[in-house]
Design an enzyme around this catalytic site. Structure first.
Site, mmCIF file in Angstrom:
data_model
loop_
_atom_site.group_PDB
_atom_site.id
_atom_site.type_symbol
_atom_site.label_atom_id
_atom_site.label_comp_id
_atom_site.label_asym_id
_atom_site.label_seq_id
_atom_site.Cartn_x
_atom_site.Cartn_y
_atom_site.Cartn_z
ATOM 1 N N ASP A 84 3.889 -8.010 10.856
ATOM 2 C CA ASP A 84 3.812 -7.400 12.206
ATOM 3 C C ASP A 84 4.272 -8.563 13.151
ATOM 4 O OD1 ASP A 84 1.353 -9.081 11.226
ATOM 5 O OD2 ASP A 84 0.456 -8.494 13.102
ATOM 6 N N GLU A 140 -1.802 -9.711 11.364
ATOM 7 C CA GLU A 140 -2.086 -11.330 11.505
ATOM 8 C C GLU A 140 -2.148 -11.706 13.001
ATOM 9 O OE1 GLU A 140 -1.473 -15.503 12.204
ATOM 10 O OE2 GLU A 140 -0.101 -14.066 12.728
#
Length: 394
Positions: A84, A140
């Site tokens: 991400d 994250e």
């Protein structure tokens, strides 16, 4: 492993660049679950092509994570990354993928899609990856709300966790990361007309000001502890004594003792104004990655870098946190910053230095091989990682 790419020397540049272009041009903002799912499909396809093994797909709270457990032996080395990014959909229009004068640009290339491309190349080059786990998470940048337990579970019992986050300035490895705590403070007062009878109110803005000053005073620069009130809101109209105020607090600490001290102090806050009350929510988000958790791995990496002709590896302590904080927090030796060399994470000038990609990949391959007990010289290309690059693309 039944895959011809397993014999490709670590850091093979054409494959690295091809994989990285695919990853960067598949936008994956953390908040967009559909985009992260599409990114996970792509990461799975690239990893399967490079490793010859399909990953497990783990969807937790709607967020897509991937796990490769290679071989059948005990889990010994965890390679950790995330797919991400912080860039919203459409960012490619203003920040396209480009390669020019040896510099690669594009949203998320440095933080940390290059690290994923490197990880696939490194594992594919190992003579026997038995005992390696590659975990790629999808949240994250949000603080890993759904993947924390997964990360900690995979790290427990491993000899090492190697984090493919981008390097610090100049290619330095990250041997120390501050722990993070986050709080939300809500101040309750009492509304009143600001012009007619302000004395009947309890001004939440004034109480918030008292608390902001008290909380700021908890910082300890000598210890490296920062305590920063951030977003603050109060009141409903300009002629009303505010009944409610809220503000956020960001805390960064170098050791667990400081994290506990701040936690106790935040929970002990008391209102100053008669009639006001406080609610304090939150607490430690990530434990600190203390240097002791990285020291041995850093020494190993430095020795290997010298043997490969990569020069001296620097180290850095940084304020930002990563999933390496979690692996260190469960007692697993952890080395961070093994990914790309470049700069500009989360910024318009985000970039990766191409010439360093195969060099850093060779370092990663040799480090994993040593941790697995494999002769480094048995790794294709492991004898010499000196690489130059004059790649230029518009």
């Amino acid at each position: 492993m039944g895959n011809e790419t397993a014999t490709v020397p670590p850091g093979s540049l054409p494959e690295l660049l091809a994989d990285l272009e695919a990853l960067v041009t598949c936008e994956s903002p953390s908040q967009d679950l559909a985009a992260v799912a599409r990114s996970a499909d792509l990461v799975a396809a690239i990893g399967t092509r490079r490793l010859g093994v399909e990953p497990e797909r783990l969807v937790l709270d709607g967020r897509s994570h991937l796990r490769w457990r290679l071989g059948t032996g005990d889990r010994r080395v965890l390679l950790l990354g995330h797919h991400d990014t912080v860039w919203p959909l459409g960012s490619l229009a203003d920040h396209p993928f480009t390669i020019e004068h040896g510099v690669l640009r594009g949203p998320g290339c440095f933080d940390m899609l290059a690290g994923l491309a490197m990880a696939f190349q490194a594992v594919a080059a190992l003579p026997d990856p038995d005992g390696v786990t590659l975990l790629v998470t999808g949240d994250e940048e949000l603080g890993s709300p759904s993947s924390r337990e997964l990360i900690e579970g995979e790290a427990k019992g491993c000899l090492a966790a190697l984090v493919l986050e981008a390097s610090a300035d100049g290619g330095a490895l990250k041997t120390e990361r501050k722990g993070v705590s986050r709080y939300q403070v809500t101040v309750h007062g009492r509304a009143a007309h600001a012009g007619l009878e302000p004395e009947r109110g309890v001004n939440a803005s004034i109480e918030a000001a008292h608390q902001v000053l008290a909380i700021s005073a908890l910082a300890d620069p000598a210890q490296g502890t920062t305590v920063t009130p951030t977003v603050l809101t109060a009141g409903t109209s300009s002629n009303t004594v505010p009944a409610v105020a809220t503000f956020a607090v960001d805390v960064r600490v170098r050791n667990v003792e400081e994290q506990h001290r701040i936690q106790a102090a935040m929970l002990a806050l008391r209102p100053v104004l008669p009639g006001a009350s406080l609610d304090v929510e939150g607490g430690p988000n990530r434990p600190p990655l203390e240097r002791a958790a990285s020291a041995d791995l850093y020494q190993r990496a430095g020795r290997i870098a010298a043997e490969l002709g990569l020069g001296r590896l620097a180290e850095a302590a940084v304020g930002g946190a990563s999933d390496g904080n979690f692996t260190a927090g469960v007692g697993t030796p952890t080395l961070d910053g093994l990914g790309a060399v470049g700069g500009g994470a989360h910024a318009d000038h985000e970039h990766v230095l191409i010439a360093e990609l195969p060099r850093r990949t060779a370092l990663l391959t040799a480090l994993v091989a040593e941790l697995l007990g494999t002769d480094r010289h048995a790794v294709p290309g492991g004898e010499d990682a000196r690489v130059t690059s004059g790649v230029d693309r518009p």
